[in-house]
Scaffold this motif. Structure first.
Motif, PDB file in Angstrom:
ATOM      1  N   UNK A 118       0.832  -1.198   0.000  1.00 20.99           N
ATOM      2  CA  UNK A 118       0.000   0.000   0.000  1.00 20.99           C
ATOM      3  C   UNK A 118       0.869   1.251   0.000  1.00 20.99           C
ATOM      4  N   UNK A 119       0.318   2.345  -0.503  1.00 23.78           N
ATOM      5  CA  UNK A 119       1.099   3.560  -0.686  1.00 23.78           C
ATOM      6  C   UNK A 119       1.784   4.016   0.593  1.00 23.78           C
ATOM      7  N   UNK A 120       1.066   3.938   1.714  1.00 16.51           N
ATOM      8  CA  UNK A 120       1.654   4.430   2.960  1.00 16.51           C
ATOM      9  C   UNK A 120       2.554   3.397   3.632  1.00 16.51           C
ATOM     10  N   UNK A 121       2.657   2.198   3.053  1.00 17.08           N
ATOM     11  CA  UNK A 121       3.486   1.168   3.656  1.00 17.08           C
ATOM     12  C   UNK A 121       4.660   0.732   2.802  1.00 17.08           C
ATOM     13  N   UNK A 144       2.014  -9.583  -4.532  1.00 15.12           N
ATOM     14  CA  UNK A 144       0.627  -9.162  -4.382  1.00 15.12           C
ATOM     15  C   UNK A 144      -0.292 -10.215  -4.987  1.00 15.12           C
ATOM     16  N   UNK A 145      -0.967 -10.958  -4.134  1.00 14.13           N
ATOM     17  CA  UNK A 145      -1.991 -11.881  -4.615  1.00 14.13           C
ATOM     18  C   UNK A 145      -3.190 -11.064  -5.087  1.00 14.13           C
ATOM     19  N   UNK A 146      -3.863 -11.488  -6.173  1.00 10.49           N
ATOM     20  CA  UNK A 146      -5.016 -10.704  -6.655  1.00 10.49           C
ATOM     21  C   UNK A 146      -6.047 -10.401  -5.585  1.00 10.49           C
ATOM     22  N   UNK A 163      -5.073  -8.356 -13.575  1.00  4.60           N
ATOM     23  CA  UNK A 163      -3.953  -8.358 -12.635  1.00  4.60           C
ATOM     24  C   UNK A 163      -2.804  -7.502 -13.159  1.00  4.60           C
ATOM     25  N   UNK A 164      -2.495  -7.619 -14.453  1.00  6.85           N
ATOM     26  CA  UNK A 164      -1.398  -6.843 -15.037  1.00  6.85           C
ATOM     27  C   UNK A 164      -1.675  -5.344 -14.929  1.00  6.85           C
ATOM     28  N   UNK A 165      -2.922  -4.945 -15.144  1.00 10.07           N
ATOM     29  CA  UNK A 165      -3.269  -3.521 -15.041  1.00 10.07           C
ATOM     30  C   UNK A 165      -3.127  -3.015 -13.610  1.00 10.07           C
ATOM     31  N   UNK A 166      -3.535  -3.832 -12.651  1.00  7.23           N
ATOM     32  CA  UNK A 166      -3.443  -3.410 -11.255  1.00  7.23           C
ATOM     33  C   UNK A 166      -1.993  -3.348 -10.784  1.00  7.23           C
ATOM     34  N   UNK A 167      -1.192  -4.354 -11.212  1.00  2.00           N
ATOM     35  CA  UNK A 167       0.229  -4.331 -10.867  1.00  2.00           C
ATOM     36  C   UNK A 167       0.913  -3.124 -11.492  1.00  2.00           C
ATOM     37  N   UNK A 168       0.526  -2.777 -12.727  1.00  2.00           N
ATOM     38  CA  UNK A 168       1.111  -1.608 -13.388  1.00  2.00           C
ATOM     39  C   UNK A 168       0.894  -0.351 -12.552  1.00  2.00           C
ATOM     40  N   UNK A 170       0.455  -0.156  -9.262  1.00  2.00           N
ATOM     41  CA  UNK A 170       1.266  -0.218  -8.051  1.00  2.00           C
ATOM     42  C   UNK A 170       2.735   0.038  -8.380  1.00  2.00           C
ATOM     43  N   UNK A 171       3.229  -0.554  -9.475  1.00  2.00           N
ATOM     44  CA  UNK A 171       4.612  -0.318  -9.875  1.00  2.00           C
ATOM     45  C   UNK A 171       4.861   1.150 -10.177  1.00  2.00           C
TER      46      UNK A 171
END
Length: 440
Positions: A118-121, A144-146, A163-168, A170-171
């Motif tokens: 998470x952003x704050x962690x 990160x598990x889905x 999943x790829x879009x969500x990981x993108x 976060x990255x």
């Protein structure tokens, strides 16, 4: 001006071959990694995930991890990324041990753990290079598990994204934090535990986590000076032009799918504005995993090259053979044979086929009623168990569970009814009536 990074990954402490532990091998290979680190003198050591093989490692494995990480921390700062086999609670306990039960703080902490995406962690850290002219900035992304997106991220748009879009996303957050205020003498390192499309797995990884649904796009990886990746056990460069990243791989051959892999750590030398110099330093401490296939004569010809190894054998025979284990043991005196399989003509046809059976297969209720008396459950007790089993099978809706006789008895007691007047038969009748109403 050169920054040095030692990259290791996927130790999987506690991994066994069958029921056989590999403590001596893990000790030897971790000693070897420490020796390589002492000689290379890195400015930063990155472990990119799966410190342990399971979520509940033994005390011996936690002690072994803490000891190795402390020794590495004495050489250079260490960042450990949580992998899909790790849990934040276990890594938190190892962190507690390494900080002398929480008494070390701030600049005294030499080993840091990235367990929160998470952003704050997010773990974003800076370490000065030994020459004092460079700063290594590392951003760490744990596995990160889905399902974690639903718990850890509140953006409604993520609910329907791949999943790829969500990981993108976060990255991009990691990179944004990492590159913010970047100076000409800052070296950026991205450490993550994930499966990048195009990577070659060893297939000793969990199959579900290396499916295409779990793959991160290679084009989405951030533009850093080095990417330290974990999760894939085969050491390799990542196939994306302009992105200098590697999977360090596991330090031991963990499964017979890795029997041809040469294990290593990655040694990286980075100068700002130049491609990094990447070297895979081989590890030699672990025992090899060897598969032998053929007739006994053919295996005998190969046996002299096996030596000290874990071995699985597939033997071609004319018919089932007695004393096969003793024969193979004599051929391979220095090896540990962990599996023997015989293959003979026609054996592949000896498969049970329902169509060949002249009788119906017994149902679960029949098997249970036959089994329980042999375990001491008979008479009224058997009837009660079978009635309870029928309740469970008749359960049509988990949100409206059927009541058992014991529940009726408890409800009657709470209501102040005369329990003597109800009786066991009445309770069972009440439960049966309830089942009929639920079924309707």
């Amino acid at each position: 001006m050169t920054g040095r990074v030692l990259h290791t990954s996927d130790w999987h402490l506690g991994r066994q071959i069958g029921h056989r532990r590999r403590d001596a091998e893990f000790k030897a290979v971790l000693d070897e990694i420490v020796e390589i680190a002492a000689e290379f003198r890195p400015d930063l050591i990155v472990h990119s995930g799966d410190l342990f093989d399971g979520p509940r490692p033994s005390l011996d494995d936690m002690r072994r991890a803490a000891y190795a990480l402390r020794r590495l921390g004495d050489i250079a700062p260490v960042v450990v990324v949580a992998g899909n086999h790790d849990t934040p609670y276990v890594l938190g306990f190892v962190d507690y041990l390494l900080t002398d039960m929480g008494t070390r703080t701030g600049g005294q902490v030499r080993v840091r753990f990235a367990t929160d995406a998470r952003s704050d962690g997010l773990l974003i850290a800076e370490y000065p290079a030994a020459d004092g002219e460079l700063t290594l900035r590392v951003g760490a992304l744990p596995y990160l598990h889905p399902n974690r997106f639903a718990y850890d991220f509140t953006d409604p748009a993520a609910a329907t994204a791949t999943y790829a879009e969500r990981i993108r996303t976060v990255q991009a957050e990691v990179y944004g934090r990492l590159a913010d205020g970047r100076g000409p003498r800052d070296v950026l390192v991205f450490a993550a535990h994930l499966f990048v499309e195009g990577a070659t797995p060893s297939y000793s990884e969990r199959k579900v986590s290396i499916s295409s649904d779990y793959a991160a796009g290679a084009a989405d990886l951030p533009a850093v000076d080095y990417g330290a990746l974990g999760h894939i056990h085969k050491p390799q460069l990542v196939g994306r032009a302009g992105f200098p990243a590697c999977y360090a791989g596991s330090p031991l051959q963990l499964d017979f799918g890795e029997s041809h892999d040469t294990k290593s750590v990655v040694l990286v030398k980075i100068e700002p504005g130049k491609p990094p110099r990447i070297e895979f330093e081989p590890l030699t401490s672990g025992r090899r995993l060897v598969q032998l296939t053929g007739t006994l004569e053919e295996i005998a010809q190969q046996a002299g090259r096996v030596g000290d190894a874990w071995v699985k054998v597939l033997v071609d025979v004319e018919a089932p053979t007695t004393s096969l284990a003793e024969t193979l043991g004599g051929m391979l005196p220095d090896a540990t044979i962990v599996g023997i399989e015989e293959r003979w003509p026609g054996a592949e046809n000896r498969v049970l086929d329902r169509t060949a059976s002249t009788a119906d297969l017994p149902g679960v209720e029949d098997l249970l009623r036959e089994y329980l008396p042999r375990r001491g459950t008979a008479g009224p007790a058997l009837d009660h168990v079978m009635a309870t089993f029928a309740d469970l099978q008749a359960e049509p809706d988990p949100a409206a569970p059927a009541q058992f006789a014991e529940e009726n008895l408890l409800a009657a007691a709470i209501a102040g009814e005369d329990l003597d007047g109800i009786g066991r038969a009445g309770l069972l009748t009440s439960a049966a009536t309830h089942r009929s109403e639920v079924a309707r």
